[in-house]
Design a protein around this motif. Sequence first.
Motif, PDB file in Angstrom:
ATOM      1  N   PRO A 109      72.075  26.201  57.551  1.00  0.00           N
ATOM      2  CA  PRO A 109      72.569  26.304  58.932  1.00  0.00           C
ATOM      3  C   PRO A 109      73.662  25.286  59.214  1.00  0.00           C
ATOM      4  CG  PRO A 109      70.429  25.225  58.876  1.00  0.00           C
ATOM      5  CD  PRO A 109      70.685  25.727  57.486  1.00  0.00           C
ATOM      6  N   ALA A 110      74.509  25.625  60.177  1.00  0.00           N
ATOM      7  CA  ALA A 110      75.490  24.671  60.691  1.00  0.00           C
ATOM      8  C   ALA A 110      74.831  23.903  61.828  1.00  0.00           C
ATOM      9  CB  ALA A 110      76.728  25.413  61.188  1.00  0.00           C
TER      10      ALA A 110
ATOM     11  N   HIS B 160      83.329  29.624  72.315  1.00  0.00           N
ATOM     12  CA  HIS B 160      82.922  30.757  71.503  1.00  0.00           C
ATOM     13  C   HIS B 160      82.635  30.267  70.090  1.00  0.00           C
ATOM     14  CE1 HIS B 160      84.652  33.355  74.687  1.00  0.00           C
ATOM     15  NE2 HIS B 160      85.567  32.419  74.730  1.00  0.00           N
ATOM     16  N   LEU B 161      81.542  30.741  69.518  1.00  0.00           N
ATOM     17  CA  LEU B 161      81.223  30.450  68.130  1.00  0.00           C
ATOM     18  C   LEU B 161      81.730  31.608  67.283  1.00  0.00           C
ATOM     19  CD1 LEU B 161      79.726  28.700  66.003  1.00  0.00           C
ATOM     20  CD2 LEU B 161      77.691  30.080  66.492  1.00  0.00           C
ATOM     21  N   VAL B 162      82.642  31.328  66.363  1.00  0.00           N
ATOM     22  CA  VAL B 162      83.265  32.356  65.533  1.00  0.00           C
ATOM     23  C   VAL B 162      82.864  32.102  64.077  1.00  0.00           C
ATOM     24  CG1 VAL B 162      85.431  33.452  64.855  1.00  0.00           C
ATOM     25  CG2 VAL B 162      85.191  32.498  67.154  1.00  0.00           C
ATOM     26  N   HIS B 163      82.434  33.161  63.417  1.00  0.00           N
ATOM     27  CA  HIS B 163      81.903  33.050  62.057  1.00  0.00           C
ATOM     28  C   HIS B 163      82.604  34.051  61.138  1.00  0.00           C
ATOM     29  CE1 HIS B 163      79.312  32.889  58.656  1.00  0.00           C
ATOM     30  NE2 HIS B 163      78.470  33.844  59.003  1.00  0.00           N
TER      31      HIS B 163
ATOM     32  N   ASP C   8      70.538  23.818  65.304  1.00  0.00           N
ATOM     33  CA  ASP C   8      70.905  24.495  64.056  1.00  0.00           C
ATOM     34  C   ASP C   8      71.380  25.908  64.371  1.00  0.00           C
ATOM     35  OD1 ASP C   8      70.176  22.271  62.663  1.00  0.00           O
ATOM     36  OD2 ASP C   8      68.244  23.055  62.000  1.00  0.00           O
ATOM     37  N   ILE C   9      72.540  26.269  63.821  1.00  0.00           N
ATOM     38  CA  ILE C   9      73.101  27.607  63.987  1.00  0.00           C
ATOM     39  C   ILE C   9      73.022  28.314  62.639  1.00  0.00           C
ATOM     40  CG2 ILE C   9      75.128  28.954  64.594  1.00  0.00           C
ATOM     41  CD1 ILE C   9      73.995  27.477  66.963  1.00  0.00           C
ATOM     42  N   ILE C  10      72.235  29.372  62.568  1.00  0.00           N
ATOM     43  CA  ILE C  10      72.119  30.139  61.330  1.00  0.00           C
ATOM     44  C   ILE C  10      73.355  31.024  61.188  1.00  0.00           C
ATOM     45  CG2 ILE C  10      70.741  31.782  60.029  1.00  0.00           C
ATOM     46  CD1 ILE C  10      69.397  29.082  60.463  1.00  0.00           C
TER      47      ILE C  10
END
Length: 237
Positions: free
Chosen positions: A142-143, A83-86, A3-5
């Motif tokens: 979360p994602a 890379h995780l981009v938000h 889970d990515i918050i």
Amino acid sequence: MIDIILPELPERELALVSEEFSRPSGHVPPRSAAAPALTGRVALGGPLSVPVTAELVGRVPELKAYVESEANKADRADSAAYHLVHFSVNCTEETGNPQLQTVNLDLTLSADAAGNRRAAFQPVAWSMTPLQLSGELPDTGPAHLGPRLGFVGRHRPAPGTRICLEARRELRSDPGWEIRRTPTARIRGTYRLAMVVRAPRATVSRAAVEVGATVREGHVLRRFRAELPEPLLLAAV
């Protein structure tokens, strides 16, 4: 799966500049008729970039193994970093103002190797979330990042459902999202958006960001756009 918050991001209010003027008839008024800038309607949160490392996904052995296998290709042209981009897009609907019909967030991904050499390949949007939504606001939970660093559990509305938010051009270097007004969903509130970018290692990777909006006044559509002055640098691993 991990889970990515997606945290709340500092926002900047955008002044979107008139792009063009159009009517269904195709008539284009002179430049002097262009609308003033669209302000107070769209704010952008972020963007924020975090490198996807073995430490970040270490709680899930399958994900850790995948990240490490990519890192072990360091001497190959297809060696990739992730890379995780938000982002977040906050839209305001005000009584008496023209209605927002669409809001677009568009990215242009690029990479340069050291010494201005050409990168082995250009970055792409490896996975994006939300993919499609039909309700007024997306889920703020979360994602979920699954095998091969792809988002899982991405909702797809039933065929024939009017889509109010859609990810576009996944697996390309020009990804983005479009938010649409529908008969059952207005454009308002905060939309949280995330993507995993696959980029070549040993490069400087960037994401140029543009935000566009369309408003309707009677039968007239007015288009506006703003570009962030500086591209987002994707942090090196």
